[in-house]
Design a protein around this motif. Structure first.
Motif, PDB file in Angstrom:
ATOM      1  N   PRO A  29      37.040  82.526  63.414  1.00 17.26           N
ATOM      2  CA  PRO A  29      37.712  81.337  62.879  1.00 17.26           C
ATOM      3  C   PRO A  29      37.913  80.281  63.967  1.00 17.26           C
ATOM      4  O   PRO A  29      38.176  80.599  65.124  1.00 17.26           O
ATOM      5  N   MET A  30      37.761  79.017  63.586  1.00 17.87           N
ATOM      6  CA  MET A  30      37.907  77.914  64.541  1.00 17.87           C
ATOM      7  C   MET A  30      39.374  77.619  64.815  1.00 17.87           C
ATOM      8  O   MET A  30      40.221  77.759  63.924  1.00 17.87           O
ATOM      9  N   THR A  31      39.640  77.187  66.024  1.00 16.76           N
ATOM     10  CA  THR A  31      40.974  76.709  66.360  1.00 16.76           C
ATOM     11  C   THR A  31      41.143  75.306  65.779  1.00 16.76           C
ATOM     12  O   THR A  31      40.171  74.667  65.371  1.00 16.76           O
ATOM     13  N   ARG A  32      42.351  74.822  65.763  1.00 12.64           N
ATOM     14  CA  ARG A  32      42.610  73.466  65.253  1.00 12.64           C
ATOM     15  C   ARG A  32      41.849  72.426  66.083  1.00 12.64           C
ATOM     16  O   ARG A  32      41.340  71.453  65.541  1.00 12.64           O
ATOM     17  N   GLU A  33      41.750  72.656  67.386  1.00 11.56           N
ATOM     18  CA  GLU A  33      41.032  71.734  68.264  1.00 11.56           C
ATOM     19  C   GLU A  33      39.533  71.725  67.937  1.00 11.56           C
ATOM     20  O   GLU A  33      38.892  70.683  67.964  1.00 11.56           O
ATOM     21  N   GLN A  34      38.985  72.890  67.630  1.00  8.26           N
ATOM     22  CA  GLN A  34      37.567  72.969  67.279  1.00  8.26           C
ATOM     23  C   GLN A  34      37.292  72.298  65.931  1.00  8.26           C
ATOM     24  O   GLN A  34      36.285  71.615  65.772  1.00  8.26           O
ATOM     25  N   VAL A  35      38.206  72.463  64.982  1.00  5.57           N
ATOM     26  CA  VAL A  35      38.065  71.781  63.693  1.00  5.57           C
ATOM     27  C   VAL A  35      38.144  70.273  63.904  1.00  5.57           C
ATOM     28  O   VAL A  35      37.348  69.516  63.351  1.00  5.57           O
ATOM     29  N   THR A  36      39.072  69.838  64.746  1.00  5.87           N
ATOM     30  CA  THR A  36      39.208  68.406  65.046  1.00  5.87           C
ATOM     31  C   THR A  36      37.915  67.864  65.646  1.00  5.87           C
ATOM     32  O   THR A  36      37.463  66.775  65.282  1.00  5.87           O
ATOM     33  N   ALA A  37      37.303  68.616  66.545  1.00  8.44           N
ATOM     34  CA  ALA A  37      36.045  68.181  67.160  1.00  8.44           C
ATOM     35  C   ALA A  37      34.948  68.030  66.108  1.00  8.44           C
ATOM     36  O   ALA A  37      34.161  67.078  66.154  1.00  8.44           O
ATOM     37  N   GLN A  38      34.900  68.926  65.141  1.00  7.61           N
ATOM     38  CA  GLN A  38      33.898  68.822  64.072  1.00  7.61           C
ATOM     39  C   GLN A  38      34.179  67.619  63.165  1.00  7.61           C
ATOM     40  O   GLN A  38      33.258  66.927  62.730  1.00  7.61           O
ATOM     41  N   ILE A  39      35.452  67.366  62.885  1.00  3.10           N
ATOM     42  CA  ILE A  39      35.813  66.191  62.084  1.00  3.10           C
ATOM     43  C   ILE A  39      35.408  64.923  62.824  1.00  3.10           C
ATOM     44  O   ILE A  39      34.846  63.995  62.224  1.00  3.10           O
ATOM     45  N   GLU A  40      35.654  64.877  64.120  1.00  9.92           N
ATOM     46  CA  GLU A  40      35.264  63.709  64.910  1.00  9.92           C
ATOM     47  C   GLU A  40      33.745  63.528  64.912  1.00  9.92           C
ATOM     48  O   GLU A  40      33.250  62.406  64.891  1.00  9.92           O
ATOM     49  N   TYR A  41      33.014  64.632  64.913  1.00 10.39           N
ATOM     50  CA  TYR A  41      31.555  64.561  64.825  1.00 10.39           C
ATOM     51  C   TYR A  41      31.141  63.923  63.495  1.00 10.39           C
ATOM     52  O   TYR A  41      30.298  63.026  63.455  1.00 10.39           O
ATOM     53  N   VAL A  42      31.738  64.398  62.403  1.00  7.38           N
ATOM     54  CA  VAL A  42      31.427  63.860  61.077  1.00  7.38           C
ATOM     55  C   VAL A  42      31.741  62.373  61.018  1.00  7.38           C
ATOM     56  O   VAL A  42      30.916  61.556  60.591  1.00  7.38           O
ATOM     57  N   LEU A  43      32.934  62.006  61.461  1.00 13.77           N
ATOM     58  CA  LEU A  43      33.345  60.596  61.424  1.00 13.77           C
ATOM     59  C   LEU A  43      32.480  59.746  62.351  1.00 13.77           C
ATOM     60  O   LEU A  43      32.137  58.609  62.015  1.00 13.77           O
ATOM     61  N   GLY A  44      32.112  60.288  63.493  1.00 10.37           N
ATOM     62  CA  GLY A  44      31.283  59.569  64.452  1.00 10.37           C
ATOM     63  C   GLY A  44      29.889  59.262  63.928  1.00 10.37           C
ATOM     64  O   GLY A  44      29.244  58.313  64.373  1.00 10.37           O
ATOM     65  N   ARG A  45      29.417  60.056  62.989  1.00 13.69           N
ATOM     66  CA  ARG A  45      28.101  59.829  62.393  1.00 13.69           C
ATOM     67  C   ARG A  45      28.183  58.872  61.204  1.00 13.69           C
ATOM     68  O   ARG A  45      27.175  58.570  60.579  1.00 13.69           O
ATOM     69  N   GLY A  46      29.405  58.435  60.888  1.00 11.46           N
ATOM     70  CA  GLY A  46      29.579  57.531  59.761  1.00 11.46           C
ATOM     71  C   GLY A  46      29.592  58.236  58.414  1.00 11.46           C
ATOM     72  O   GLY A  46      29.455  57.606  57.372  1.00 11.46           O
ATOM     73  N   TRP A  47      29.759  59.559  58.420  1.00 10.14           N
ATOM     74  CA  TRP A  47      29.798  60.329  57.192  1.00 10.14           C
ATOM     75  C   TRP A  47      31.201  60.280  56.592  1.00 10.14           C
ATOM     76  O   TRP A  47      32.173  59.983  57.277  1.00 10.14           O
ATOM     77  N   THR A  48      31.290  60.611  55.322  1.00  9.46           N
ATOM     78  CA  THR A  48      32.565  60.655  54.611  1.00  9.46           C
ATOM     79  C   THR A  48      33.028  62.101  54.496  1.00  9.46           C
ATOM     80  O   THR A  48      32.251  62.975  54.114  1.00  9.46           O
ATOM     81  N   CYS A  49      34.292  62.335  54.831  1.00  8.88           N
ATOM     82  CA  CYS A  49      34.859  63.677  54.717  1.00  8.88           C
ATOM     83  C   CYS A  49      35.334  63.929  53.300  1.00  8.88           C
ATOM     84  O   CYS A  49      35.903  63.048  52.650  1.00  8.88           O
ATOM     85  N   GLY A  50      35.094  65.124  52.831  1.00  8.89           N
ATOM     86  CA  GLY A  50      35.603  65.591  51.551  1.00  8.89           C
ATOM     87  C   GLY A  50      36.172  66.986  51.753  1.00  8.89           C
ATOM     88  O   GLY A  50      35.767  67.703  52.660  1.00  8.89           O
ATOM     89  N   ILE A  51      37.122  67.351  50.920  1.00  4.86           N
ATOM     90  CA  ILE A  51      37.771  68.655  51.028  1.00  4.86           C
ATOM     91  C   ILE A  51      37.649  69.355  49.682  1.00  4.86           C
ATOM     92  O   ILE A  51      37.871  68.751  48.635  1.00  4.86           O
ATOM     93  N   GLU A  52      37.268  70.628  49.722  1.00 10.13           N
ATOM     94  CA  GLU A  52      37.141  71.436  48.518  1.00 10.13           C
ATOM     95  C   GLU A  52      37.898  72.738  48.700  1.00 10.13           C
ATOM     96  O   GLU A  52      38.130  73.175  49.825  1.00 10.13           O
ATOM     97  N   HIS A  53      38.259  73.357  47.577  1.00  8.87           N
ATOM     98  CA  HIS A  53      38.951  74.648  47.625  1.00  8.87           C
ATOM     99  C   HIS A  53      38.528  75.491  46.435  1.00  8.87           C
ATOM    100  O   HIS A  53      38.041  74.964  45.427  1.00  8.87           O
TER     101      HIS A  53
END
Length: 107
Positions: free
Chosen positions: A19-43
């Motif tokens: 499992p990723m740490t909060r910092e690792q998840v943040t880094a992935q979110i920054e990667y997504v945002l940095g590419r100009g992609w849109t974040c979505g959340i599903e459950h």
């Protein structure tokens, strides 16, 4: 049919890693945002986790540029559905597909 342990289910990108740490998840979110992609959340509940369709948590975060705001929305989804898997999707609007999808919370 025997139930599969929740920690052994492979659900997309990074499923074979711990499992990723909060910092690792943040880094992935920054990667997504940095590419100009849109974040979505599903459950989804564990019994349906391997199926194609998950529930969308609100609308995708169109125009969101803050990783902290995306994390806050992930936390809201997790708090509202503590027994569900929660995943982050990075939508590539130019290619009209998912560029990234990974589980950020396992029940």
């Amino acid at each position: 049919m025997t139930a599969v342990p929740a920690d052994s289910i492979k659900l997309g990108t990074f499923s074979y890693l711990p499992p990723m740490t909060r910092e690792q998840v943040t880094a992935q979110i920054e990667y997504v945002l940095g590419r100009g992609w849109t974040c979505g959340i599903e459950h989804v509940e564990p019994a349906r986790a391997t199926q194609t369709y998950w529930y969308m948590w609100r609308l995708p975060l169109f125009g969101e540029l803050s990783a902290a705001a995306v994390l806050e929305e992930i936390d809201r989804c997790r708090d509202a559905h503590p027994g569900h898997y929660v995943r982050l999707i990075g939508y590539d609007r130019l290619r009209q597909t998912q560029g990234l999808a990974f589980v950020v919370h396992r029940p």
